[in-house]
Design an enzyme around this catalytic site. Structure first.
Site, PDB file in Angstrom:
ATOM      1  N   ASP A   1       0.965  -1.103  -0.033  1.00 52.63           N
ATOM      2  CA  ASP A   1      -0.114   0.156  -0.080  1.00 52.63           C
ATOM      3  C   ASP A   1       1.011   1.253  -0.093  1.00 52.63           C
ATOM      4  O   ASP A   1       1.987   1.417   0.773  1.00 52.63           O
ATOM      5  CB  ASP A   1      -0.884  -0.150   1.319  1.00 52.63           C
TER       6      ASP A   1
ATOM      7  N   GLU B   1      14.518 -14.344   0.125  1.00 58.10           N
ATOM      8  CA  GLU B   1      15.077 -15.242   1.042  1.00 58.10           C
ATOM      9  C   GLU B   1      14.301 -16.553   0.860  1.00 58.10           C
ATOM     10  O   GLU B   1      14.539 -17.841   1.443  1.00 58.10           O
ATOM     11  CB  GLU B   1      14.939 -15.069   2.574  1.00 58.10           C
TER      12      GLU B   1
END
Ligand code: CA
Ligand code: CA
Length: 547
Positions: free
Chosen positions: A245, A276
């Site tokens: 957002d 990751e």
């Protein structure tokens, strides 16, 4: 089958008078059809899945209620996965599901690692993830990082005194302004002043949006760590990524507040965190409506996707006109200067803007043609729930006027429309009976049938998710035409901006050999020397396979 083949062949031979159906008839020209379902599975597997997915923006509150309290919830959404998959949806983006006092419909988060009890529990989210993954579907969450709710414990602590451990976690000032918060001298986004007094501190806090949404201070490394930890929490839980957002607004400076270098540095940290984990992706809510390019970094170190709002929020204007350039220029401008591999997210609406039905001034072919561009142009389509039904606006505000486009899904005819056995939290939009899935699914002329056929037509075709896009400008200024090429195939999309008369246009430099094969829509195309002569009906659109 043979009849269909014969009819299509006839159609392509008597070019001028024919309009053909949307079904995927076998090729008349020797173009082999691979196993599209197998190709789709391959394209949707691995780190590039987001390029090929059709994403569905879900307002959990309005999708499906499971317990009769009138509020949509996670178990309800889980129960509707079969319907969404049948439409052709590959991934969901859930609008915020965190605990919230609901000053901004959940975009005011009171706990980054919890679930709004109205929507269910963490276990319900786990169940949704498991059910979606079992179907090969993905789930992305909304990550609202710029601000928290004023009810968030971090802000409760921060506002209590000037010397508590979180005193510097928000943007405080002795006066309702600050020289190093350039945007803070303007009005906040939602109308109020951008600074609000906290009596306990006798200081003002900065809020870009509602007063109940204080901006976090990303110059404080503890805030950086705490928010990255929140993202990690959901990644560990198995979510497939995030929609971020107003991510450009994280850090303020005297010179500006949108995607300044400090904000970009944070985004790189967030991307490194995602990297990751296998096969995760994130999409930026761009606050720049001209270009999404700043969100891509070098193409690998920031966002996988960013929304193109120049098209997505403003297509109603060009589609009220007759100039194809008004669309192609917007799509080209947004991508100019983008690094290789940058992937736009294409929309024709969202929870923030009017329903496509409204943007199209109620002209069905306008939202259908805009959706056709959304599904065939370069990028990943994000469907706002209900667009596939041509959902119409509501008339009631609970939080603010954006509730007009946040009304419950009408799944069936009749009271409650299959959404709830109780009283819906907000009334259905106009025409819920005839725009219900039940009403539309049985009607081949419905918006739902249109969306289902359109999504099926692009499925398992690498060119749409990851191919090149070349605009072709023929001699009719009303015909928008572009070629998509990738995966050893090429496609031609044509859309008429003219709503009154058929348009014939001569396109040069079109790839492939032999006569194009119509995949979707209604138009004719025939080779004349090096050119392709295409005739598109008024308000028409069509997708051809070229090679
Ligand atoms: Ca409920
Ligand atoms: Ca900020």
């Amino acid at each position: 089958m043979h009849l269909a083949r014969a009819a299509l062949a006839l159609c392509l031979s008597i070019v001028a008078a024919c309009s053909t159906s949307d079904d995927a008839s076998p090729p008349p020209t020797g173009l082999a059809e691979p196993d599209r379902a197998a190709l789709a599975r391959r394209l949707l597997t691995g780190p590039e899945w987001y390029r090929h997915a059709v994403v569905y923006e879900a307002y959990v509150r309005s999708l499906q209620d499971s317990n009769g309290d009138g509020v949509g919830d996670l178990p309800g959404l889980t129960s509707r996965l079969p319907e969404l998959q049948a439409l052709g949806v590959d991934a969901l983006w859930l609008m915020p599901i965190n605990p919230t006092p609901f000053a901004d419909s959940g975009y005011d988060v009171a706990d980054y690692t919890g679930v709004n009890p109205d929507y269910g529990t963490l276990a319900d989210l786990d169940a949704l993830l498991a059910a979606a993954h079992a179907r090969g579907m993905r789930v992305m969450l909304d990550l609202v990082l710029n601000h928290t709710s004023d009810q968030h414990p971090w802000f409760q602590e921060s506002r209590a005194s000037r010397d508590n451990p979180k005193a510097d976690w928000y943007v405080w000032s002795d006066t309702p302004s600050r020289a190093d918060v350039g945007c803070g001298t303007f009005q906040a986004q939602f109308g109020a002043e951008a600074w609000t007094l906290s009596k306990a501190r006798n200081q003002y806090y900065f809020h870009r949006f509602y007063p109940g949404q204080p901006d976090l201070n990303y110059r404080n490394p503890q805030v950086v760590k705490a928010t990255l930890d929140a993202a990690r929490f959901w990644l560990d839980r198995g979510v497939d990524g995030f929609r971020c957002d107003v991510i450009g607004l994280l850090v303020e400076s005297a010179d500006g507040c949108d995607m300044i270098p400090e904000t970009q540095a944070y985004i790189r940290q967030l991307r490194a965190l995602l990297d990751e984990y296998p096969d995760r992706a994130m999409v930026a809510e761009s606050t720049n409506y001209e270009t999404a390019v700043p969100y891509f970094g070098d193409g690998h170190d920031m966002f996988h996707m960013a929304f193109n709002f120049g098209f997505g929020y403003f297509w109603g204007f060009p589609f009220a006109g007759t100039e194809a350039r008004a669309v192609s220029d917007k799509l080209e401008a947004s991508r100019r200067g983008a690094p290789p591999g940058a992937q736009e997210a294409l929309v024709i609406g969202s929870h923030d803007v009017s329903r496509a039905y409204v943007a199209a001034q109620k002209v069905p072919s306008r939202w259908r043609r805009a959706a056709f561009v959304q599904m065939t142009a370069a990028g990943t389509p994000f469907i706002y729930y209900g667009e596939e039904l041509g959902l119409r606006p509501g008339k009631v505000k609970v939080v603010d006027s954006r509730d007009y486009q946040r009304t419950p899904m009408p799944w069936t005819r009749g009271p409650g429309h299959g959404f709830t056995t109780g009283t819906p939290w907000i009334p259905f939009g106009e025409g819920a009976e005839e725009t219900s899935l039940e009403a539309e699914a049985g009607d081949p002329a419905s918006d739902y049938a249109f969306y289902q056929r359109l999504l099926a037509a692009r499925r398992g075709r690498e060119a749409f998710g990851a191919g090149t896009m070349t605009f072709l400008h023929g001699d009719s200024p009303a015909v928008l035409a572009f070629e998509r090429a990738g995966g050893g195939e090429a496609y031609l999309a044509v859309v008429s901006m003219d709503e009154a008369a058929p348009q014939t246009t001569r396109l040069s430099a079109v790839g492939g050999e032999g006569e194009p094969r119509l995949l979707f829509g209604a138009a004719t195309a025939a080779r004349e020397g090096d050119a392709l002569v295409v005739t598109v009906p008024a308000e028409g659109m069509a997708l051809f396979r070229l090679r």
